[in-house]
Write an enzyme that holds these catalytic residues in place. Structure first.
Site, short mmCIF file in Angstrom:
data_model
loop_
_atom_site.label_atom_id
_atom_site.label_comp_id
_atom_site.label_asym_id
_atom_site.label_seq_id
_atom_site.Cartn_x
_atom_site.Cartn_y
_atom_site.Cartn_z
N PHE A 1 0.65 1.81 -3.28
CA PHE A 1 1.35 2.63 -4.37
C PHE A 1 1.08 1.97 -5.94
O PHE A 1 1.04 2.77 -6.71
CB PHE A 1 2.67 2.44 -4.25
N LYS B 1 -4.74 8.93 3.41
CA LYS B 1 -3.33 8.55 3.57
C LYS B 1 -3.04 7.93 2.43
O LYS B 1 -3.12 6.74 2.40
CB LYS B 1 -2.93 7.90 4.97
N GLU C 1 3.36 7.05 0.26
CA GLU C 1 4.36 8.21 -0.20
C GLU C 1 5.22 7.88 -1.30
O GLU C 1 5.98 8.73 -1.59
CB GLU C 1 4.92 8.17 1.10
N SER D 1 -0.59 -5.15 1.74
CA SER D 1 -0.20 -6.24 1.59
C SER D 1 -0.97 -6.88 2.99
O SER D 1 -1.55 -6.28 3.69
CB SER D 1 1.13 -6.25 1.94
N CYS E 1 -2.95 -6.19 -7.24
CA CYS E 1 -3.42 -7.22 -6.38
C CYS E 1 -4.26 -8.44 -7.31
O CYS E 1 -4.46 -9.56 -6.74
CB CYS E 1 -4.10 -6.94 -5.14
N GLU F 1 3.60 -13.53 -2.24
CA GLU F 1 3.20 -12.48 -3.34
C GLU F 1 4.34 -11.86 -3.87
O GLU F 1 5.02 -11.08 -2.87
CB GLU F 1 2.13 -11.56 -2.36
#
Length: 500
Positions: free
Chosen positions: A150, A174, A177, A227, A282, A383
């Site tokens: 995201f 993909k 969402e 992740s 990240c 994280e």
């Protein structure tokens, strides 16, 4: 009226049929004005089938044809920068300047793909034996898939599909969402540029869609960014089904500040790297290691700057930091700060009481700064993916380096110093895939590859750059021997008129 985001399959919008939907909120207001179709395994299969059908012609298309489409796509992306950035801001929440930067970094990879003609050049050795030549070539894999996060809804997909498609593959994306609309707009622009139907497909969904891609027999390779736990799952599952995988995981990026560093430059860098894009990246710096006596002064300078950051909606030009992406994520990030003091941290800036007038329902979190953080603290161990900066203390360079290298993550690390010898040692000794010297976020430009070490990467290939080309192609070696025409019993008739 609620807007609905559907799939993009075979060059057109395809309405979802699973009767499952996900909410898409505006993080600055908390308003859910959009819903996204969540694909079933059958809908994923339809997207893969469209990609497989398109590969029959795209996989054998000329490099000239591919690059012509890519150049047109690049021009359309450039013309629609502001539109795409606005879509990102509306669904992710990052400020417009951050969103524009995201589009620009994605464009770098499109430009790399435009030069695929040189990237795919093979090698030739002649006369390796009597009349024997050996050539090495690279060919596409077929249907490949990408699963993106995201935090960069346009950039990370563009780390994947332009290069894969330039190499002759077809693609099923993909996206997250949580903010799906940017990827759909990219697909529309690629189609407008002349990309044949089915070469790029977008299916929205959750774990059901992801699992369908990971086990699908017609998917040859999977790219993933997200992740570490999910990266490990993607790698384990997809490789068990015979697929090539590059799975980029989480991070805990450190910034080592040596006693000779320019503390003003270091503080500026720490603030931009920790709080930019609300820390949802990240490559954010989440841990500063202050060496020797510089800790107190450095923390003071960071606090002075962080307190001035203007938090507000991303579409307000005055805003410097936007909201977090969802209410649940905001609460998780805040929990690292509210529990920090009990774990031995000194809470210099809290950030959890942040509110924005007129946007009280938004998912707000101000800059948080924790000092003298023990390595056992949850805020250091995990994280966070939010605007929380931990400062740790070390007496020596060796102690700071050992602390950094003890982390299970190895995405990025940076050192701030005026000493070239110390910087050289750090770039060789830091156990991270990307290292910055007086650069807090060492994300490589498009023609160098991006990727970490240890639990930040699963698979053998980094993403984009030369590694990206190698990942989306497979090598083939061709050995040939041709007889000399002079050795034929009656010679060889090549059809030319005879003059005697």
């Amino acid at each position: 009226m609620t807007k609905t985001v559907h799939h993009w399959i075979g060059g057109k919008t395809v309405e979802g049929t699973s009767d499952r939907w996900g909410p898409v909120a505006n993080p600055a207001t908390g308003e859910v004005g959009t819903r996204v179709a969540l694909a079933s395994a059958g809908e994923v299969d339809a997207a893969v089938a469209a990609a497989r059908a398109a590969y029959a012609t795209w996989g054998t298309s000329s490099l000239a044809q591919r690059t012509a489409v890519l150049f047109r796509f690049r021009a359309l992306l450039d013309a629609h920068r502001d539109e795409i950035a606005a879509i990102i801001t509306a669904e992710h929440g990052k400020v417009h300047s951050d969103a524009l930067g995201e589009v620009a970094r994605g464009l770098e990879i499109v430009e790399l793909a435009c030069g695929i003609t040189t990237q795919l050049k093979g090698e030739l050795s002649t006369q390796v034996s009597h009349r024997v030549d050996v050539a090495s070539i690279r060919q596409p894999l077929g249907v490949v898939a990408g699963i993106s996060p995201f935090n960069f809804p346009a950039m990370v997909p563009m780390w994947m599909f332009p290069l894969a498609i330039a190499c002759g593959n077809t693609f099923v994306l993909k996206p997250s969402e949580k903010d799906p609309s940017a990827s759909l707009r990219l697909a529309e622009l690629f189609a407008e540029a002349g990309l044949p139907d089915g070469v790029l497909n977008v299916v929205h969904g959750d774990k059901e869609a992801v699992d369908a891609l990971l086990v699908h027999p017609d998917v040859a390779a999977v790219s993933f960014v997200g992740s570490t736990p999910i990266a490990r799952y993607v790698h384990t599952t997809a490789t068990a089904h015979g697929k090539r995988v590059q799975a980029l995981g989480g991070a805990k990026n450190h910034m080592l500040v040596l006693p000779d560093a320019d503390l003003d430059a270091a503080a500026d860098a720490a603030v931009s790297a920790a709080y930019g894009s609300a820390g949802e990246r990240c490559m954010a710096i989440s841990a500063v290691v202050a060496v020797g006596s510089v800790g107190d002064a450095l923390v003071g300078k960071i606090r002075e700057r962080a307190e001035k950051i203007k938090v507000g909606p991303g579409d307000d030009p005055a805003s410097e930091m936007g909201p977090l992406v969802t209410a649940a994520h905001r609460e998780k990030v805040a929990s690292y700060v509210t529990g920090a003091a009990a774990e031995g941290c000194e809470v210099v800036l809290d950030g959890t009481d942040c509110a924005v007038e007129g946007h009280e329902e938004g998912y707000w979190m101000g800059p948080a700064l924790l000092d003298k953080v023990p390595t056992s603290a949850r805020a250091y161990q995990e994280e966070i993916f939010g605007p929380v900066l931990c400062v740790l203390r070390a007496e020596t360079y060796e102690e700071g380096l050992a602390l950094i290298n003890a982390s299970p993550y190895g995405n990025g690390a940076a050192v701030f110093t005026r000493d070239g010898g110390a910087a050289r040692r750090f770039q060789l000794e830091a156990e991270a895939g990307m290292v910055g010297v007086n650069v807090p976020i060492p994300v490589p430009v498009g023609y160098h590859s991006f990727g970490g070490w240890k639990d930040s990467l699963f698979g053998d290939h980094h993403i984009y750059g030369n590694d990206g080309v190698r990942f989306y192609t497979r090598g083939k070696v061709v050995t040939t021997r041709w007889p000399d025409p002079a050795d034929a019993p009656a010679g060889v008739d090549l059809g030319f008129p005879r003059n005697h």
